[in-house]
Design an enzyme around this catalytic site. Structure first.
Site, PDB file in Angstrom:
ATOM      1  N   CYS A  28       0.635  -1.190  -0.061  1.00  0.00           N
ATOM      2  CA  CYS A  28      -0.078   0.201  -0.121  1.00  0.00           C
ATOM      3  C   CYS A  28       0.842   1.225  -0.057  1.00  0.00           C
ATOM      4  CB  CYS A  28      -0.924   0.004   1.154  1.00  0.00           C
ATOM      5  SG  CYS A  28      -2.205  -1.570   1.251  1.00  0.00           S
TER       6      CYS A  28
ATOM      7  N   ASN B   2     -10.162  -0.154  -1.079  1.00  0.00           N
ATOM      8  CA  ASN B   2      -8.824  -0.296  -1.142  1.00  0.00           C
ATOM      9  C   ASN B   2      -8.098  -0.786  -2.496  1.00  0.00           C
ATOM     10  OD1 ASN B   2      -5.982  -0.855  -0.392  1.00  0.00           O
ATOM     11  ND2 ASN B   2      -6.510  -1.531   1.755  1.00  0.00           N
TER      12      ASN B   2
ATOM     13  N   HIS C 295      -3.091   6.900   1.847  1.00  0.00           N
ATOM     14  CA  HIS C 295      -3.573   5.602   1.255  1.00  0.00           C
ATOM     15  C   HIS C 295      -4.769   5.481   1.571  1.00  0.00           C
ATOM     16  CE1 HIS C 295      -4.090   1.517   0.461  1.00  0.00           C
ATOM     17  NE2 HIS C 295      -3.884   1.060   1.873  1.00  0.00           N
TER      18      HIS C 295
END
Length: 321
Positions: free
Chosen positions: A113, A277, A247
């Site tokens: 990430c 995500n 993120h």
């Protein structure tokens, strides 16, 4: 001295959209449960015929078109991804082949990430050192391919997509004479190795798993100070930021973090609501959308900060192209 700037951005998401109501037909969950815990309402899902490099190439093509550049103008391609199933050719080489680039250096970077800020810093360093003239930096992940769709704690989180940036050299001395600031600020990066187990993509076939509460506690308690240090390295006070792109993991993490950083005047990216995500894609995807919609003006300072797998983190202040 040679400096760098982001010349253009691009993004891409698959056409198929999966809603929370759709997920409720697969696992025991509902829209209220998902939105109250992570803030996600929809996510984009790539099909079997859409590999990671195709997602990446679409985003890259858009960035090239926006910059008015041809594939042969790129001499370095870096793809941040953790969902490349095949080991070779790597994703960067596959993207270069798809776009018809003649002879770029190609490398993949797996920091999950936090991948895009790491890749952006790597390109920045390469251009400043004279090892590359113009770099294509991509964050691309197909998280749905490494997801257990019977696990409601993880399948509600993920989406697929890609975001790209073109990094090019500028004359830093000339920029300073005109009062301009460097386009890509110094990176702050690091990791917490003893927490590497908190976010994992392991096994055969590989599957995404995480210890959500551990990541949440670390992010909300430790990340604000790290993000402020990233701002300090660029000489930018948090209150002077025009944007914050963290993120896109969880809306319950993003919103409090922006406040704790002190970015009181910033536009805060909330693309997680629509995209879920998307791992390494989440920062460039969210940034490119904000710029495309005109929510961040050219030259405005924006903090990028990624965190998650390994447990790694990286961030820098950039100027909007």
């Amino acid at each position: 001295m040679t400096g760098t700037r982001i010349a253009a951005l691009g993004h891409y998401q698959p056409a198929k959209v999966l809603t929370n109501d759709d997920l409720a037909k697969l696992v025991e969950t509902d829209d209220a449960w998902i939105t109250s815990r992570v803030g996600i309402r929809t996510r984009h899902v790539a099909g079997p015929e859409e590999p990671v490099d195709e997602l990446a190439a679409h985003a890259a093509g858009k960035a090239l078109a926006t910059a008015g550049l041809a594939p042969e103008d790129i001499d370095l391609v870096i793809v941040a991804t953790s969902t490349a199933i095949d080991r070779s050719p790597n994703m960067a080489a596959r993207v270069a082949a798809r776009l018809g680039m003649p002879s770029p250096a190609t490398l993949d970077l797996n920091v999950v990430c936090a991948g895009f800020p790491h890749a952006l810093a790597t390109a920045d360093h390469a251009v400043r050192a004279g090892a590359a003239r113009r770099a294509l930096v991509i964050g691309a992940d197909k998280m749905t391919e490494v997801t257990d769709w019977t696990d409601r704690t993880t399948c509600v989180l993920v989406g697929d997509g890609a975001g790209a940036a073109i990094v090019e050299a500028v004359d830093e001395a000339a920029e300073e004479e005109t009062g301009a600031v460097p386009g890509i600020g110094p990176v702050l990066w690091g990791s917490v190795p003893e927490m590497g187990h908190a976010v994992r993509i392991e096994g055969t076939p590989p599957r995404f798993a995480q210890e959500g509460q551990a990541v949440y506690r670390w992010a909300t308690q430790q990340l604000p100070a790290l993000a402020r240090r990233a701002c300090e390295r660029s000489g930018i006070a948090p209150e002077d930021l025009a944007g914050v792109v963290l993120h896109q993991a969880n809306l319950r993490i993003i919103e409090p973090l922006a406040a704790k950083i002190g970015a009181v005047n910033a536009v805060v990216a909330r693309d997680v609501v629509d995209s879920g995500n998307t791992s390494a894609a989440s920062i460039p995807l969210a940034l490119a959308k904000l710029v495309e919609r005109g929510e961040l003006p050219s030259g405005a300072p924006v903090l990028l900060f990624g965190f998650g797998g390994n447990l790694s983190y990286a961030g820098q202040v950039i100027r909007v192209p």
